[in-house]
Design a protein around this motif. Structure first.
Motif, PDB file in Angstrom:
ATOM      1  N   THR A  83      60.162  50.337  -0.122  1.00 21.39           N
ATOM      2  CA  THR A  83      60.584  51.249   0.895  1.00 21.39           C
ATOM      3  C   THR A  83      61.902  50.782   1.525  1.00 21.39           C
ATOM      4  O   THR A  83      62.395  49.726   1.407  1.00 21.39           O
ATOM      5  CB  THR A  83      59.763  50.981   1.957  1.00 21.39           C
ATOM      6  OG1 THR A  83      60.092  51.695   3.466  1.00 21.39           O
ATOM      7  CG2 THR A  83      59.356  49.577   2.735  1.00 21.39           C
ATOM      8  N   ASN A  84      62.861  51.894   1.964  1.00 20.84           N
ATOM      9  CA  ASN A  84      64.044  51.460   2.374  1.00 20.84           C
ATOM     10  C   ASN A  84      64.331  51.267   4.084  1.00 20.84           C
ATOM     11  O   ASN A  84      65.312  51.380   4.756  1.00 20.84           O
ATOM     12  CB  ASN A  84      64.817  52.759   2.036  1.00 20.84           C
ATOM     13  CG  ASN A  84      66.519  52.761   2.265  1.00 20.84           C
ATOM     14  OD1 ASN A  84      67.004  51.510   2.087  1.00 20.84           O
ATOM     15  ND2 ASN A  84      67.166  53.447   3.244  1.00 20.84           N
ATOM     16  N   THR A  85      62.936  51.036   4.579  1.00 18.73           N
ATOM     17  CA  THR A  85      63.169  50.835   5.889  1.00 18.73           C
ATOM     18  C   THR A  85      63.861  49.912   6.632  1.00 18.73           C
ATOM     19  O   THR A  85      64.314  48.946   5.917  1.00 18.73           O
ATOM     20  CB  THR A  85      61.578  50.495   6.761  1.00 18.73           C
ATOM     21  OG1 THR A  85      61.664  50.241   7.937  1.00 18.73           O
ATOM     22  CG2 THR A  85      61.266  49.156   5.956  1.00 18.73           C
ATOM     23  N   SER A  86      64.557  50.190   7.629  1.00 21.59           N
ATOM     24  CA  SER A  86      65.559  49.260   8.395  1.00 21.59           C
ATOM     25  C   SER A  86      64.835  48.546   9.224  1.00 21.59           C
ATOM     26  O   SER A  86      65.182  47.308   9.403  1.00 21.59           O
ATOM     27  CB  SER A  86      66.495  50.148   8.987  1.00 21.59           C
ATOM     28  OG  SER A  86      67.497  50.868   8.363  1.00 21.59           O
ATOM     29  N   ALA A  94      65.136  63.002   1.078  1.00 28.17           N
ATOM     30  CA  ALA A  94      66.130  63.770   0.143  1.00 28.17           C
ATOM     31  C   ALA A  94      67.302  63.896   1.198  1.00 28.17           C
ATOM     32  O   ALA A  94      67.986  64.589   1.371  1.00 28.17           O
ATOM     33  CB  ALA A  94      65.966  64.820  -0.514  1.00 28.17           C
ATOM     34  N   GLY A  95      67.268  62.991   2.608  1.00 26.48           N
ATOM     35  CA  GLY A  95      68.261  63.036   3.387  1.00 26.48           C
ATOM     36  C   GLY A  95      69.375  62.090   2.986  1.00 26.48           C
ATOM     37  O   GLY A  95      69.729  61.852   1.703  1.00 26.48           O
ATOM     38  N   ASN A 134      74.609  52.359   3.854  1.00 27.55           N
ATOM     39  CA  ASN A 134      74.923  53.681   3.929  1.00 27.55           C
ATOM     40  C   ASN A 134      76.544  53.596   3.653  1.00 27.55           C
ATOM     41  O   ASN A 134      77.170  52.773   4.789  1.00 27.55           O
ATOM     42  CB  ASN A 134      74.642  54.248   5.223  1.00 27.55           C
ATOM     43  CG  ASN A 134      74.896  55.939   5.234  1.00 27.55           C
ATOM     44  OD1 ASN A 134      75.141  56.453   4.323  1.00 27.55           O
ATOM     45  ND2 ASN A 134      75.185  56.437   6.379  1.00 27.55           N
ATOM     46  N   PRO A 135      77.220  54.301   2.946  1.00 33.26           N
ATOM     47  CA  PRO A 135      76.830  55.449   2.023  1.00 33.26           C
ATOM     48  C   PRO A 135      76.303  54.550   0.670  1.00 33.26           C
ATOM     49  O   PRO A 135      77.262  53.714   0.102  1.00 33.26           O
ATOM     50  CB  PRO A 135      78.093  56.110   1.769  1.00 33.26           C
ATOM     51  CG  PRO A 135      79.053  55.395   2.280  1.00 33.26           C
ATOM     52  CD  PRO A 135      78.873  54.373   3.237  1.00 33.26           C
ATOM     53  N   GLY A 193      71.660  59.520  -1.439  1.00 35.85           N
ATOM     54  CA  GLY A 193      72.471  58.457  -1.908  1.00 35.85           C
ATOM     55  C   GLY A 193      71.843  57.583  -2.904  1.00 35.85           C
ATOM     56  O   GLY A 193      72.338  57.264  -3.904  1.00 35.85           O
ATOM     57  N   ILE A 194      70.632  57.392  -2.752  1.00 32.17           N
ATOM     58  CA  ILE A 194      69.985  56.345  -3.648  1.00 32.17           C
ATOM     59  C   ILE A 194      69.647  57.222  -5.252  1.00 32.17           C
ATOM     60  O   ILE A 194      69.867  56.595  -6.142  1.00 32.17           O
ATOM     61  CB  ILE A 194      68.417  55.977  -3.209  1.00 32.17           C
ATOM     62  CG1 ILE A 194      68.879  54.839  -1.904  1.00 32.17           C
ATOM     63  CG2 ILE A 194      67.585  55.049  -4.175  1.00 32.17           C
ATOM     64  CD1 ILE A 194      67.670  54.805  -1.090  1.00 32.17           C
TER      65      ILE A 194
END
Ligand SMILES: NC(=O)c1ccc[n+]([C@@H]2O[C@H](COP(=O)([O-])OP(=O)(O)OC[C@H]3O[C@@H](n4cnc5c(N)ncnc54)[C@H](O)[C@@H]3O)[C@@H](O)[C@H]2O)c1
Length: 153
Positions: A113-116, A8-9, A138-139, A14-15
């Motif tokens: 996964t939202n990994t970059s 929840a960062g 982001n955002p 934002g998601i």
């Protein structure tokens, strides 16, 4: 459709906000404990307060969107249709998180996964289902783009 967001960062909140603002979606926003998850939702609420002050949203809409976001830990993701993991950028944390989710979530739930920068294939290795990349920017509520990435599995 019910979406479980893990972490929840910055990105997770934002998601969660973006799905909750979209018709037909409910969100379960999770973190390592209930307090951290609630903090993520409070951050979303704070952003909405600014939108109300600028006349861009009304209170009834904000209340309706916030009501679509439940907070807690990943144990409450059992009935989610889609999981989007946005916890720390750490392979072990992501692997362990999905391993636990594999036992919690229904078999047809989609894992993303939202990994970059980490390997999608490695994150999903050993699970009973594939993991995809779902890379938001982001955002999240502003950026109208998401990269969807397939792993080898
Ligand atoms: N910040 C960006 O611009 C950006 C853009 C695209 C992708 N990403 C990726 O998104 C992910 C999250 O990034 P962020 O910037 O939101 O990080 P962040 O530090 O703001 O938030 C991470 C959250 O995950 C939580 N967390 C840690 N371990 C956890 C666990 N085991 N289970 C549940 N929650 C856990 C933390 O408590 C924290 O609230 C990372 O993989 C990052 O690479 C970030």
């Amino acid at each position: 459709m019910k979406v479980g967001v893990i972490g929840a960062g910055t990105m997770g909140s934002g998601i969660a906000q973006t799905f909750a603002q979209t018709e037909g979606y409910e969100v379960v926003l999770c973190d390592i404990n209930a307090e951290f998850a609630a903090r993520g939702k409070a951050k979303i609420a704070k952003g909405f307060e600014r939108m109300i002050a600028k006349g861009k949203m009304d209170q009834a809409t904000v209340d309706a969107v916030l009501a679509k976001i439940t907070t807690g830990t990943k144990d409450i993701c059992g009935d989610c249709d889609l999981i989007i993991e946005a916890a720390l950028e750490n392979m072990e944390i992501k692997k362990q998180t999905f391993k636990e989710l594999d036992g919690i979530c229904k078999p047809e739930a989609i894992f993303a996964t939202n990994t970059s920068s980490l390997s999608i294939t490695e994150i999903g290795a050993g699970l009973n289902r594939p993991v995809i990349g779902m890379h938001f920017f982001n955002p999240v509520p502003v950026m109208k783009l998401v990269e969807v990435i397939a792993g080898l599995n």
